[in-house]
Design an enzyme around this catalytic site. Structure first.
Site, PDB file in Angstrom:
ATOM      1  N   HIS A 159      53.476   0.750  -4.949  1.00 56.86           N
ATOM      2  CA  HIS A 159      52.920   1.367  -6.175  1.00 56.86           C
ATOM      3  C   HIS A 159      52.012   0.396  -6.930  1.00 56.86           C
ATOM      4  O   HIS A 159      51.859   0.503  -8.139  1.00 56.86           O
ATOM      5  CB  HIS A 159      54.037   1.847  -7.104  1.00 56.86           C
ATOM      6  CG  HIS A 159      55.082   2.668  -6.412  1.00 56.86           C
ATOM      7  ND1 HIS A 159      55.029   4.039  -6.322  1.00 56.86           N
ATOM      8  CD2 HIS A 159      56.202   2.283  -5.736  1.00 56.86           C
ATOM      9  CE1 HIS A 159      56.082   4.479  -5.642  1.00 56.86           C
ATOM     10  NE2 HIS A 159      56.794   3.434  -5.260  1.00 56.86           N
ATOM     11  N   SER A 286      24.779  -9.721 -10.240  1.00 60.38           N
ATOM     12  CA  SER A 286      24.418  -8.582 -11.073  1.00 60.38           C
ATOM     13  C   SER A 286      23.020  -8.805 -11.607  1.00 60.38           C
ATOM     14  O   SER A 286      22.623  -9.936 -11.873  1.00 60.38           O
ATOM     15  CB  SER A 286      25.413  -8.451 -12.220  1.00 60.38           C
ATOM     16  OG  SER A 286      24.817  -7.776 -13.307  1.00 60.38           O
ATOM     17  N   LYS A 292      28.225 -12.758 -12.794  1.00 64.47           N
ATOM     18  CA  LYS A 292      28.912 -11.897 -11.838  1.00 64.47           C
ATOM     19  C   LYS A 292      28.749 -12.323 -10.389  1.00 64.47           C
ATOM     20  O   LYS A 292      27.689 -12.783  -9.974  1.00 64.47           O
ATOM     21  CB  LYS A 292      28.387 -10.458 -11.970  1.00 64.47           C
ATOM     22  CG  LYS A 292      28.882  -9.723 -13.189  1.00 64.47           C
ATOM     23  CD  LYS A 292      30.389  -9.483 -13.187  1.00 64.47           C
ATOM     24  CE  LYS A 292      30.849  -8.496 -12.189  1.00 64.47           C
ATOM     25  NZ  LYS A 292      30.895  -7.130 -12.615  1.00 64.47           N
ATOM     26  N   GLU A 299      33.283  -3.617  -0.785  1.00 56.88           N
ATOM     27  CA  GLU A 299      33.197  -2.298  -1.439  1.00 56.88           C
ATOM     28  C   GLU A 299      32.505  -1.280  -0.536  1.00 56.88           C
ATOM     29  O   GLU A 299      32.928  -0.121  -0.437  1.00 56.88           O
ATOM     30  CB  GLU A 299      32.427  -2.413  -2.752  1.00 56.88           C
ATOM     31  CG  GLU A 299      33.175  -3.186  -3.825  1.00 56.88           C
ATOM     32  CD  GLU A 299      32.260  -3.511  -4.994  1.00 56.88           C
ATOM     33  OE1 GLU A 299      32.144  -2.664  -5.889  1.00 56.88           O
ATOM     34  OE2 GLU A 299      31.644  -4.585  -5.001  1.00 56.88           O
TER      35      GLU A 299
END
Ligand code: ARG
Length: 469
Positions: A159, A286, A292, A299
Site C-alpha cells: 500500500h 526543466s 530540476k 517516466e
C-alpha cells in the site's frame, strides 16, 4: 483523378483507383518493413515452383538473382517505394517483373493473403529472438545492480506504506522473475506462430500441386525433429492473427512490468526516498526551474505501457467482427504489431543501460529500513515462539505500537515493563528482535528476503544469465 495501379488490377477494371482511394488504402508506407521477409518468402516459393515444373531452372535463377539484387538496393536505401503499388508485396513483384519477365510467374498459386500472413510470421520470429536478447540484457543489468549492492537493506512496502525490511537485491530480483515469465510467454508465442501458411492461397489453397512442405522447410518452419509445420486449414491460415494478438498481449504485459519497474525508479529517485541516483545521462532539466533533474526516461518507460496496452486492444477490436476469411481490415494489424515491438524493445534497452549507471544510496536505504515499526511482525513472531496464538500476539503488538505512539517513543524504546503491560510473555530478550541484520538473517523460508536466501537466488540468476550468452 485516376492513377494507374499496374499489378493488382486485372483487365476487368476500366481505370485506376481514385487518388484518395490509393492514398487511403496503401500500406507500403509502413509494411515496407516486411521487405526482407517478403523476398525470402518469394525465393522459397520460386524454388518450389521450379521443383513442380512451373519455373524453368533458368527462370528460377534469374528470379532469385534479381530478388537478391533488389534486397541489396533496399538495404542500401536505393530502392524507390511507390504508393501506387499499394504494398510491399506489389512493389517488390512489380520491380522484379520489370527486370525479369519470368517474374510474372512468381505469383502462381499464391495470394497476397497467404503472403502477408507468411511475412508477418517471419518478421515476428526475428523480432522475438531480438527481444529475447534485449530482455536478457535487462535481466543482466538488474542482476548486476543486485550483486553490487547485495547487503543493502531497504523497507519493503505494501500500500506504499513501509511494511517489512527486505534486501534491495530481493526487490530487484522480483523483476527478474517477471521478465523471465515474459520471456517464456514470448517463446510460447514463437512456437505457435512458427507454422507456415503459404500455399493457402487467397482462402482456398490452389488447384496446382504445390509442395508446401518444401517451402516450410526452406523457411525454417520446422519442429524439433526438422519436420515441416504447416497450417492445416487454408481459411484459418489467411484470416488468423492469433499470433499477432499473442505477441501484442505478451508485449503489453511486458510493458506493464517495465512500467512498474520504472515507477519504482521514479519513486526511489525522489528526494523523499533518495534511495537511488539516476545518472545525469538519463535525466533532463526543466526549462523553467534551474534546480530540476527529472527522471524522464523512467517516466516515459512507464508512459509507453499505455501504447502497448492500446495496441493489444486495437488488434482485438479489429478482429472481433470479421467474417471469414481475409478482409482488408487486417492490413491494420501491422502498425500495432510494429509499434508494440519497437516500443518494448527500445524501453527494455534504455532501462538496461540506465540501470547500469544507477547509483544506490545505501545509507538512505538503511536509515529508512531502520524504522523499528518494520519489525512489529517480528515482535509478534517472538510471542508466537513463546507460545502465544498469533492472533493474540498480533493484538498485543498492536497495543505496544499504540503505547509507543502515546509515549512519543520509537517501538524499540519501550521498556520491558511497558512491553509486559501488553503481554506478560515478553522477556528481556524481546528487544533483540529489533536488530535489523539479525531480523534479515531470520527470513530464510524459500523465496524470502533473508541474506542466505537472496545470495542463493542471486547466484542462481548469475549462473543462468552467464550460460545464456
Ligand atoms: N496489404 C495487404 C495487407 O496488409 C496485403 C493483402 C492484401 N490482399 C488483398 N486481397 N487486398 O493485408
Amino acid at each position: 483523378m485516376k492513377t494507374r495501379s499496374p499489378v493488382s488490377r486485372s483487365a476487368r477494371f476500366t481505370g485506376g483507383p481514385a487518388a484518395d482511394t490509393a492514398a487511403f488504402t496503401e500500406s507500403v508506407s509502413f509494411d515496407y518493413r516486411l521487405w526482407r521477409q517478403d523476398l525470402l518468402g518469394s525465393m522459397a516459393h520460386a524454388r518450389m515452383l521450379q521443383q513442380i515444373g512451373v519455373l524453368s531452372r533458368a527462370e528460377f535463377k534469374a528470379i532469385v538473382r534479381e530478388l537478391d539484387r533488389i534486397g541489396r538496393e533496399i538495404a542500401a536505401g536505393r530502392f524507390r517505394w511507390r504508393t501506387e503499388f499499394e504494398d510491399v508485396h506489389m512493389n517488390l513483384e512489380a520491380e522484379l517483373t520489370r527486370r525479369v519477365s519470368a517474374g510474372a510467374k512468381l505469383h502462381t498459386g499464391r495470394s497476397r493473403n497467404d503472403q502477408v500472413a507468411l511475412d508477418l510470421r517471419l518478421w515476428l520470429r526475428d523480432e522475438i529472438v531480438g527481444l529475447a536478447d534485449d530482455l536478457r540484457g535487462l535481466q543482466r543489468s538488474l542482476a548486476r545492480l543486485a550483486g553490487r549492492h547485495r547487503d543493502v537493506v531497504l523497507p519493503g512496502y505494501t500500500h506504499l506504506q513501509r511494511a517489512q525490511p527486505v534486501l534491495l537485491a530481493h526487490h530487484l530480483l522480483a523483476y527478474l522473475e517477471m521478465l523471465e515469465r515474459d520471456q517464456q510467454r514470448l517463446e510460447d508465442c514463437f512456437f505457435r506462430l512458427n507454422v507456415c501458411p503459404l500455399g493457402s492461397g487467397a482462402l482456398a489453397g490452389s488447384t496446382l500441386p504445390l509442395d508446401r512442405e518444401l517451402v516450410a522447410k526452406l523457411l525454417g518452419f520446422v519442429d524439433a525433429n526438422g519436420r515441416p509445420r504447416l497450417t492445416q486449414n487454408s481459411m484459418d491460415a489467411v484470416s488468423d492473427r492469433d499470433f499477432a494478438v499473442e505477441f501484442c498481449a505478451g508485449g503489453a504485459l511486458l510493458g506493464v512490468h517495465l512500467s512498474r519497474l520504472a515507477e519504482d525508479l521514479v519513486l526511489w529517485s525522489a528526494a523523499e526516498f533518495n534511495f537511488i541516483r539516476i545518472d545525469d545521462a538519463y535525466t533532463t532539466g526543466s526549462s523553467l526551474m534551474p534546480q530540476k533533474k527529472n527522471p524522464d526516461v523512467a517516466e516515459l518507460a512507464r508512459g509507453k505501457s499505455g501504447r502497448v496496452i492500446g495496441n493489444l486492444v486495437a488488434l482485438l477490436t479489429l478482429l472481433k467482427g470479421l467474417p471469414m476469411t481475409y478482409n482488408r481490415d487486417l492490413q491494420e494489424d501491422k502498425e500495432r504489431v510494429f509499434d508494440t515491438a519497437d516500443t518494448v524493445r527500445s524501453t527494455v534497452r534504455v532501462l538496461a543501460s540506465m540501470l547500469r549507471k544507477t547509483q544506490v544510496n545505501a545509507a538512505a536505504c538503511r536509515a529508512a529500513a531502520g524504522d523499528p515499526l518494520l519489525l512489529a511482525t517480528d515482535l509478534a513472531d517472538y510471542l508466537v515462539r513463546k507460545g502465544r496464538p498469533f492472533r493474540q500476539a498480533h493484538h498485543a503488538v498492536g497495543a505496544a505500537v499504540a503505547l509507543a505512539e502515546r509515549q512519543r517513543k520509537r517501538l524499540d524504546q519501550l521498556t520491558l515493563a511497558e512491553l509486559r503491560s501488553v503481554d506478560n510473555r515478553f522477556e528481556r530478550d524481546a528487544l533483540k528482535v529489533f536488530d535489523l541484520d539479525a531480523a534479515l538473517a531470520r527470513r530464510e523460508v524459500l523465496g524470502a528476503p533473508g541474506k542466505k536466501q537472496v545470495r542463493k537466488q542471486l547466484a542462481r540468476w548469475q549462473k543462468r544469465l552467464a550460460e545464456n550468452r
